[in-house]
Design a protein around this motif. Structure first.
Motif, PDB file in Angstrom:
ATOM      1  N   PHE A 135       0.835  -1.197   0.000  1.00  0.00           N
ATOM      2  CA  PHE A 135       0.000   0.000   0.000  1.00  0.00           C
ATOM      3  C   PHE A 135       0.874   1.254   0.000  1.00  0.00           C
ATOM      4  CE2 PHE A 135      -3.074   3.009   1.961  1.00  0.00           C
ATOM      5  CZ  PHE A 135      -4.162   2.783   1.129  1.00  0.00           C
ATOM      6  N   MET A 136       1.913   1.271   0.830  1.00  0.00           N
ATOM      7  CA  MET A 136       2.786   2.433   0.908  1.00  0.00           C
ATOM      8  C   MET A 136       3.751   2.512  -0.272  1.00  0.00           C
ATOM      9  SD  MET A 136       1.665   4.124   3.349  1.00  0.00           S
ATOM     10  CE  MET A 136       2.927   5.394   3.238  1.00  0.00           C
ATOM     11  N   THR A 137       4.105   1.377  -0.851  1.00  0.00           N
ATOM     12  CA  THR A 137       4.903   1.403  -2.077  1.00  0.00           C
ATOM     13  C   THR A 137       4.128   2.101  -3.180  1.00  0.00           C
ATOM     14  OG1 THR A 137       6.116  -0.618  -1.521  1.00  0.00           O
ATOM     15  CG2 THR A 137       6.022  -0.008  -3.843  1.00  0.00           C
ATOM     16  N   ASP A 138       2.858   1.775  -3.299  1.00  0.00           N
ATOM     17  CA  ASP A 138       2.000   2.436  -4.284  1.00  0.00           C
ATOM     18  C   ASP A 138       1.928   3.939  -4.011  1.00  0.00           C
ATOM     19  OD1 ASP A 138      -0.245   2.165  -6.437  1.00  0.00           O
ATOM     20  OD2 ASP A 138      -1.206   3.272  -4.804  1.00  0.00           O
ATOM     21  N   PHE A 139       1.819   4.312  -2.738  1.00  0.00           N
ATOM     22  CA  PHE A 139       1.750   5.730  -2.371  1.00  0.00           C
ATOM     23  C   PHE A 139       3.012   6.468  -2.802  1.00  0.00           C
ATOM     24  CE2 PHE A 139       2.884   9.139   0.554  1.00  0.00           C
ATOM     25  CZ  PHE A 139       1.752   9.940   0.503  1.00  0.00           C
ATOM     26  N   TRP A 140       4.192   5.930  -2.468  1.00  0.00           N
ATOM     27  CA  TRP A 140       5.431   6.633  -2.786  1.00  0.00           C
ATOM     28  C   TRP A 140       5.755   6.589  -4.271  1.00  0.00           C
ATOM     29  CZ3 TRP A 140       6.533  10.125   0.357  1.00  0.00           C
ATOM     30  CH2 TRP A 140       6.453   9.958   1.733  1.00  0.00           C
ATOM     31  N   LEU A 141       5.370   5.520  -4.965  1.00  0.00           N
ATOM     32  CA  LEU A 141       5.553   5.501  -6.425  1.00  0.00           C
ATOM     33  C   LEU A 141       4.709   6.581  -7.084  1.00  0.00           C
ATOM     34  CD1 LEU A 141       5.628   1.677  -7.235  1.00  0.00           C
ATOM     35  CD2 LEU A 141       7.485   3.311  -7.604  1.00  0.00           C
ATOM     36  N   ASN A 142       3.536   6.855  -6.532  1.00  0.00           N
ATOM     37  CA  ASN A 142       2.708   7.940  -7.055  1.00  0.00           C
ATOM     38  C   ASN A 142       3.261   9.304  -6.668  1.00  0.00           C
ATOM     39  OD1 ASN A 142       0.042   7.124  -8.485  1.00  0.00           O
ATOM     40  ND2 ASN A 142       0.287   5.606  -6.874  1.00  0.00           N
ATOM     41  N   PHE A 144       6.520  10.120  -5.962  1.00  0.00           N
ATOM     42  CA  PHE A 144       7.718  10.323  -6.777  1.00  0.00           C
ATOM     43  C   PHE A 144       7.481   9.677  -8.149  1.00  0.00           C
ATOM     44  CE2 PHE A 144       9.479  10.457  -2.418  1.00  0.00           C
ATOM     45  CZ  PHE A 144      10.078  11.710  -2.469  1.00  0.00           C
ATOM     46  N   SER A 145       6.465  10.146  -8.833  1.00  0.00           N
ATOM     47  CA  SER A 145       6.033   9.488 -10.068  1.00  0.00           C
ATOM     48  C   SER A 145       6.997   9.780 -11.220  1.00  0.00           C
ATOM     49  CB  SER A 145       4.621   9.943 -10.447  1.00  0.00           C
ATOM     50  OG  SER A 145       4.603  11.338 -10.668  1.00  0.00           O
ATOM     51  N   ILE A 146       7.104   8.812 -12.111  1.00  0.00           N
ATOM     52  CA  ILE A 146       7.958   8.908 -13.294  1.00  0.00           C
ATOM     53  C   ILE A 146       7.133   8.493 -14.501  1.00  0.00           C
ATOM     54  CG2 ILE A 146       9.962   7.922 -14.470  1.00  0.00           C
ATOM     55  CD1 ILE A 146      11.291   7.583 -11.781  1.00  0.00           C
ATOM     56  N   GLY A 147       7.127   9.326 -15.531  1.00  0.00           N
ATOM     57  CA  GLY A 147       6.406   9.002 -16.758  1.00  0.00           C
ATOM     58  C   GLY A 147       7.236   8.108 -17.654  1.00  0.00           C
ATOM     59  N   LYS A 148       6.800   6.871 -17.837  1.00  0.00           N
ATOM     60  CA  LYS A 148       7.588   5.904 -18.589  1.00  0.00           C
ATOM     61  C   LYS A 148       7.661   6.204 -20.072  1.00  0.00           C
ATOM     62  CE  LYS A 148       3.753   2.682 -19.345  1.00  0.00           C
ATOM     63  NZ  LYS A 148       3.747   2.836 -20.803  1.00  0.00           N
TER      64      LYS A 148
END
Length: 242
Positions: A135-142, A144-148
């Motif tokens: 759940f928190m991995t999803d939060f931090w990936l969002n 510190f988001s990166i556009g692939k």
């Protein structure tokens, strides 16, 4: 929903959905015990999940290509049961993979990096014992988001970004997380730090402010306006920082 127990409501707020097995654990051991256990996950996936991910296979098939004009050369591949091996590649292996595409490595091979990562994310969200970590991995990936979509040099290292940058820091120190994100190749290329230079002579300098701007605008709370005693911080012109 009406009639839901405390355990199910609480779990629904910190996971991707309360599973019966988690509800039973909280009912048996208590909410505080479940949270304490979730905050101390193992370094990698729990044993059962790791075994499951390593047992999975996805097919890959593509034709040979041999083109002297483009200098693209690779052999045909038809593997109906290839395991998720790019999921465990080191960053150095990923860069080598990226560097050789498409000259000796087919586009379908680097496409596996994204496919395997996305598959692992969904599987972890559904099956991991450590739901709070997912759940928190999803939060931090969002956060510190990166556009692939920018380039393969951004999208290909996302396997390492998820595994080596975000996951080890989700319950740790925010400053360390920010530093690791700053040093990650995927973020460096995505927000143009890779092209930023203070080269001499001056006319060759090419500073780029994209990432520093995002640090101040989005990734952190920005500049502190007040001193600890409550007085205003002033800029070089003796004006309050806005």
């Amino acid at each position: 929903m009406a009639g839901d127990t405390f355990e199910r409501i609480a779990l629904n707020r910190v996971t991707f959905g309360a599973r019966d097995v988690d509800v039973a654990l909280v009912e048996r051991d208590g909410w505080a015990h479940w949270v304490a256990d979730q905050l101390a996950p193992p370094k990698g996936d729990d044993t059962d999940l790791d075994r499951y991910l390593r047992s999975l296979t996805f097919p890959i098939q593509y034709d040979a290509y041999d083109e002297d004009q483009l200098n693209y050369h690779w052999k045909a591949v038809d593997e109906p049961d290839r395991p998720l091996r790019t999921l465990y590649m080191s960053l150095e292996q990923i860069w080598d993979f990226t560097r050789r595409t498409p000259w000796t490595v087919a586009f379908a091979e680097t496409g596996r990096l994204e496919m395997e990562l996305c598959s692992a994310i969904y599987i972890r969200n559904a099956h991991s014992t450590y739901q709070l970590r997912e759940f928190m991995t999803d939060f931090w990936l969002n956060h510190f988001s990166i556009g692939k979509g920018k380039s393969s040099k951004v999208s290909n290292p996302l396997v390492s970004y998820d595994r080596d940058v975000i996951r080890p820091n989700i319950f740790g120190n925010f400053r360390q997380l920010l530093e690791d994100v700053t040093l990650s190749p995927a973020m460096g290329i995505y927000l143009d730090m890779a092209g930023s230079s203070k080269a001499i002579p001056e006319e060759e300098r090419n500073p780029n402010e994209n990432y520093p701007r995002e640090i101040l605008q989005l990734f952190t709370i920005g500049l502190y306006q007040l001193h600890p005693d409550g007085s205003l911080r002033l800029d070089a012109q003796n004006q309050p920082i806005p």
